[in-house]
Design a protein around this motif. Structure first.
Motif, PDB file in Angstrom:
ATOM      1  N   ASP A   1     -32.779  -6.096  27.492  1.00  0.00           N
ATOM      2  CA  ASP A   1     -32.238  -4.827  26.682  1.00  0.00           C
ATOM      3  C   ASP A   1     -32.364  -3.525  27.198  1.00  0.00           C
ATOM      4  O   ASP A   1     -31.222  -2.656  27.453  1.00  0.00           O
ATOM      5  N   GLU A   2     -33.625  -3.253  27.557  1.00  0.00           N
ATOM      6  CA  GLU A   2     -33.784  -1.906  27.910  1.00  0.00           C
ATOM      7  C   GLU A   2     -32.940  -1.471  29.301  1.00  0.00           C
ATOM      8  O   GLU A   2     -32.666  -0.504  29.256  1.00  0.00           O
ATOM      9  N   VAL A   3     -33.049  -2.559  30.253  1.00  0.00           N
ATOM     10  CA  VAL A   3     -32.374  -2.204  31.375  1.00  0.00           C
ATOM     11  C   VAL A   3     -31.021  -2.220  31.452  1.00  0.00           C
ATOM     12  O   VAL A   3     -30.409  -1.589  32.224  1.00  0.00           O
ATOM     13  N   LEU A   4     -30.553  -2.813  30.682  1.00  0.00           N
ATOM     14  CA  LEU A   4     -29.070  -3.137  30.276  1.00  0.00           C
ATOM     15  C   LEU A   4     -28.510  -1.740  29.601  1.00  0.00           C
ATOM     16  O   LEU A   4     -27.223  -1.500  29.790  1.00  0.00           O
ATOM     17  N   ASP A   5     -29.352  -1.119  28.850  1.00  0.00           N
ATOM     18  CA  ASP A   5     -29.076   0.127  28.063  1.00  0.00           C
ATOM     19  C   ASP A   5     -28.865   1.116  29.031  1.00  0.00           C
ATOM     20  O   ASP A   5     -28.189   2.221  28.855  1.00  0.00           O
ATOM     21  N   GLU A   6     -29.291   0.979  30.406  1.00  0.00           N
ATOM     22  CA  GLU A   6     -29.394   1.777  31.435  1.00  0.00           C
ATOM     23  C   GLU A   6     -28.079   1.850  32.259  1.00  0.00           C
ATOM     24  O   GLU A   6     -27.631   2.672  32.821  1.00  0.00           O
ATOM     25  N   ARG A   7     -27.140   0.740  31.810  1.00  0.00           N
ATOM     26  CA  ARG A   7     -25.873   0.548  32.193  1.00  0.00           C
ATOM     27  C   ARG A   7     -25.817   0.821  33.693  1.00  0.00           C
ATOM     28  O   ARG A   7     -25.093   1.478  34.333  1.00  0.00           O
ATOM     29  N   PRO A   8     -26.401  -0.345  34.507  1.00  0.00           N
ATOM     30  CA  PRO A   8     -26.037  -0.472  35.858  1.00  0.00           C
ATOM     31  C   PRO A   8     -24.729  -0.665  36.237  1.00  0.00           C
ATOM     32  O   PRO A   8     -23.715  -1.258  35.827  1.00  0.00           O
ATOM     33  N   ASP A   9     -24.545  -0.067  37.572  1.00  0.00           N
ATOM     34  CA  ASP A   9     -23.091  -0.389  38.059  1.00  0.00           C
ATOM     35  C   ASP A   9     -22.932  -1.689  38.807  1.00  0.00           C
ATOM     36  O   ASP A   9     -21.948  -2.375  38.615  1.00  0.00           O
ATOM     37  N   VAL A  10     -24.019  -2.006  39.391  1.00  0.00           N
ATOM     38  CA  VAL A  10     -23.889  -3.412  39.967  1.00  0.00           C
ATOM     39  C   VAL A  10     -25.323  -4.131  39.553  1.00  0.00           C
ATOM     40  O   VAL A  10     -26.326  -3.741  39.578  1.00  0.00           O
ATOM     41  N   ILE A  11     -25.039  -5.383  39.386  1.00  0.00           N
ATOM     42  CA  ILE A  11     -26.142  -6.456  39.014  1.00  0.00           C
ATOM     43  C   ILE A  11     -26.138  -7.429  39.959  1.00  0.00           C
ATOM     44  O   ILE A  11     -25.039  -8.472  40.261  1.00  0.00           O
ATOM     45  N   PHE A  12     -27.144  -7.821  40.989  1.00  0.00           N
ATOM     46  CA  PHE A  12     -27.615  -8.768  41.681  1.00  0.00           C
ATOM     47  C   PHE A  12     -28.277  -9.723  40.905  1.00  0.00           C
ATOM     48  O   PHE A  12     -29.516  -9.571  40.672  1.00  0.00           O
ATOM     49  N   HIS A  13     -27.803 -10.995  40.627  1.00  0.00           N
ATOM     50  CA  HIS A  13     -28.449 -12.127  39.579  1.00  0.00           C
ATOM     51  C   HIS A  13     -29.062 -13.115  40.626  1.00  0.00           C
ATOM     52  O   HIS A  13     -28.067 -14.080  40.700  1.00  0.00           O
ATOM     53  N   LEU A  14     -30.367 -12.837  40.977  1.00  0.00           N
ATOM     54  CA  LEU A  14     -30.716 -13.671  41.866  1.00  0.00           C
ATOM     55  C   LEU A  14     -31.907 -14.546  41.281  1.00  0.00           C
ATOM     56  O   LEU A  14     -32.310 -15.784  41.813  1.00  0.00           O
ATOM     57  N   ALA A  15     -32.487 -14.397  39.895  1.00  0.00           N
ATOM     58  CA  ALA A  15     -33.554 -15.092  39.422  1.00  0.00           C
ATOM     59  C   ALA A  15     -33.278 -16.529  39.256  1.00  0.00           C
ATOM     60  O   ALA A  15     -32.123 -16.636  38.765  1.00  0.00           O
TER      61      ALA A  15
ATOM     62  N   ARG B   1     -22.779  -4.314  25.527  1.00  0.00           N
ATOM     63  CA  ARG B   1     -22.883  -2.954  25.797  1.00  0.00           C
ATOM     64  C   ARG B   1     -21.245  -2.555  26.305  1.00  0.00           C
ATOM     65  O   ARG B   1     -21.449  -1.365  26.899  1.00  0.00           O
ATOM     66  N   LYS B   2     -20.542  -3.473  26.636  1.00  0.00           N
ATOM     67  CA  LYS B   2     -19.223  -2.871  27.013  1.00  0.00           C
ATOM     68  C   LYS B   2     -19.272  -2.681  28.442  1.00  0.00           C
ATOM     69  O   LYS B   2     -18.630  -1.753  29.002  1.00  0.00           O
ATOM     70  N   LEU B   3     -20.125  -3.328  29.193  1.00  0.00           N
ATOM     71  CA  LEU B   3     -20.177  -2.979  30.637  1.00  0.00           C
ATOM     72  C   LEU B   3     -18.876  -3.641  31.562  1.00  0.00           C
ATOM     73  O   LEU B   3     -19.008  -4.540  32.466  1.00  0.00           O
ATOM     74  N   LEU B   4     -17.885  -3.196  31.038  1.00  0.00           N
ATOM     75  CA  LEU B   4     -16.426  -3.930  31.649  1.00  0.00           C
ATOM     76  C   LEU B   4     -16.392  -3.794  32.949  1.00  0.00           C
ATOM     77  O   LEU B   4     -15.788  -4.534  33.699  1.00  0.00           O
ATOM     78  N   GLU B   5     -17.033  -2.703  33.505  1.00  0.00           N
ATOM     79  CA  GLU B   5     -16.823  -2.560  35.091  1.00  0.00           C
ATOM     80  C   GLU B   5     -18.114  -2.619  35.884  1.00  0.00           C
ATOM     81  O   GLU B   5     -17.855  -2.588  37.083  1.00  0.00           O
ATOM     82  N   THR B   6     -18.981  -3.178  35.383  1.00  0.00           N
ATOM     83  CA  THR B   6     -20.201  -3.562  36.036  1.00  0.00           C
ATOM     84  C   THR B   6     -19.792  -4.821  36.946  1.00  0.00           C
ATOM     85  O   THR B   6     -19.367  -5.593  36.118  1.00  0.00           O
ATOM     86  N   ARG B   7     -20.269  -4.729  38.047  1.00  0.00           N
ATOM     87  CA  ARG B   7     -20.099  -5.978  39.119  1.00  0.00           C
ATOM     88  C   ARG B   7     -21.100  -6.715  39.046  1.00  0.00           C
ATOM     89  O   ARG B   7     -22.531  -6.401  39.468  1.00  0.00           O
ATOM     90  N   LEU B   8     -21.209  -7.980  38.421  1.00  0.00           N
ATOM     91  CA  LEU B   8     -22.352  -8.817  38.562  1.00  0.00           C
ATOM     92  C   LEU B   8     -22.004 -10.114  39.664  1.00  0.00           C
ATOM     93  O   LEU B   8     -20.935 -10.719  39.598  1.00  0.00           O
TER      94      LEU B   8
END
Length: 335
Positions: A81-95, A127-134
């Motif tokens: 929650d806390e890190v997504l509240d910071e609204r990252p532009d790009v998320i690399f999901h490697l976990a 959070r409506k991170l519509l432009e965040t590239r995951l």
């Protein structure tokens, strides 16, 4: 506090905030170092890098941007929650939980490989991170069963392991959330990565690195699979470059499917051992002991070894030229 999409777009500015899950892992650490070297993504300077893993990940040294490392269990409710509240532009999901571990413990694999991925997607949606590239790292393990001799991206997914099933389910979710415009997702299916540094781990494919790495380092290694087994492989260096390139390619360019098989190369275990002999001599080859392991062999044999990579090439992804280049890259990095 959640902001609406318009506010999100207005505040993006020219800087870039990147979030990496699984940042303490093998690929995560390489990606972090590569980001530090380039210090920009999509033409924007990297201003903040947030690293997430169960243990605190090592951040880049002397970086020109802010780097924050947090020890979190992403499978815990609300962990992101806390890190997504910071609204990252790009998320690399490697976990992820690796293949053998996911096969041995269904609950653990489901919790980390699927439930945590869904929670991440829901967090972006809320959070409506519509432009965040995951960008999610998937696996060749999403394929299996009775397959054609040569596969492509549209070959049906029939995984024969829990790990492959969990990755396939996550792929479908990312595709659907992207179709709905809830995120801008893309999935990169990773070939077997060789040569990994370090020691063997719980991944079923771990032997593919150890039968080269250990003999070249003067140590013995065990080969648990038949030597006629064909593997689809890619070097760590090319995988990291592909992850970064995946964040640059416009989502719409992927077409109806946001999932893509990276351009690996096909090599048999016998071919790998022959290249080992070329670089390490007969004494290196003699350090490989052949001890069949039916469990490992069954998992790895379910993964296809040959792909047609026209779609990846069309989108600008690049692979290794041949297996010699993979070994030479390892030797260069080892020094």
């Amino acid at each position: 506090m959640t902001r609406d999409a318009k506010t999100d777009n207005d505040n993006k500015g020219s800087d870039m905030h990147v979030l990496v899950t699984g940042a303490a892992g093998f690929l995560g650490q390489r990606l972090v170092r590569r980001l530090a070297e380039g210090s920009e993504l999509s033409g924007k300077p990297l201003s903040r890098l947030t690293l997430i893993d169960q243990v605190e990940a090592e951040g880049p040294v002397d970086a020109t941007f802010e780097s924050v490392s947090r020890a979190l269990d992403i499978a815990s409710p609300g962990a992101l929650d806390e890190v997504l509240d910071e609204r990252p532009d790009v998320i690399f999901h490697l976990a992820a939980v690796v293949s053998s571990a996911a096969e041995a413990d269904l609950d653990l694999g489901m919790t980390v490989n699927f439930d945590a991925t869904r929670a991440l997607l829901e967090g972006c949606r809320f959070r409506k991170l519509l432009e965040t590239r995951l960008i999610m790292a998937s696996s060749v393990a999403v394929y299996g069963g009775e397959l054609p001799d040569v596969l492509d991206d549209m070959t049906g997914l029939t995984p024969q392991s829990s790990y492959g099933t969990q990755k396939a389910m996550s792929e479908l979710l990312i595709n659907d959330y992207s179709r709905r415009g809830l995120i801008d997702g893309r999935v990169l299916r990773l070939p077997t990565i060789v040569i990994r540094p370090g020691r063997p781990n719980a991944a079923a494919s771990s032997f593919a690195s150890s039968i080269l790495r250990e003999p070249l380092n003067g140590e013995e290694a065990i080969c648990p699979v038949p030597t006629d087994l064909a593997l689809f492989v890619m070097s760590p260096r090319k995988v990291v470059e592909a992850l970064l390139h995946g964040a640059e390619v416009p989502g719409d360019a992927f077409g109806a499917s946001r999932s893509l098989m990276l351009p690996g190369i096909t090599v048999s275990v016998a071919g790998m051992l022959e290249v080992l002999r070329e670089y390490g001599g007969d004494e290196a080859l003699a350090r490989v002991r052949h001890e069949p392991d039916a469990r490992i062999a069954a998992i790895v044999a379910s993964w296809p070894g040959r792909f047609e990579n026209l779609r990846a090439s069309r989108l600008g992804f690049e692979g290794d030229r041949d297996f010699h280049e993979i070994v030479e890259a390892f030797l260069d990095e080892r020094g």
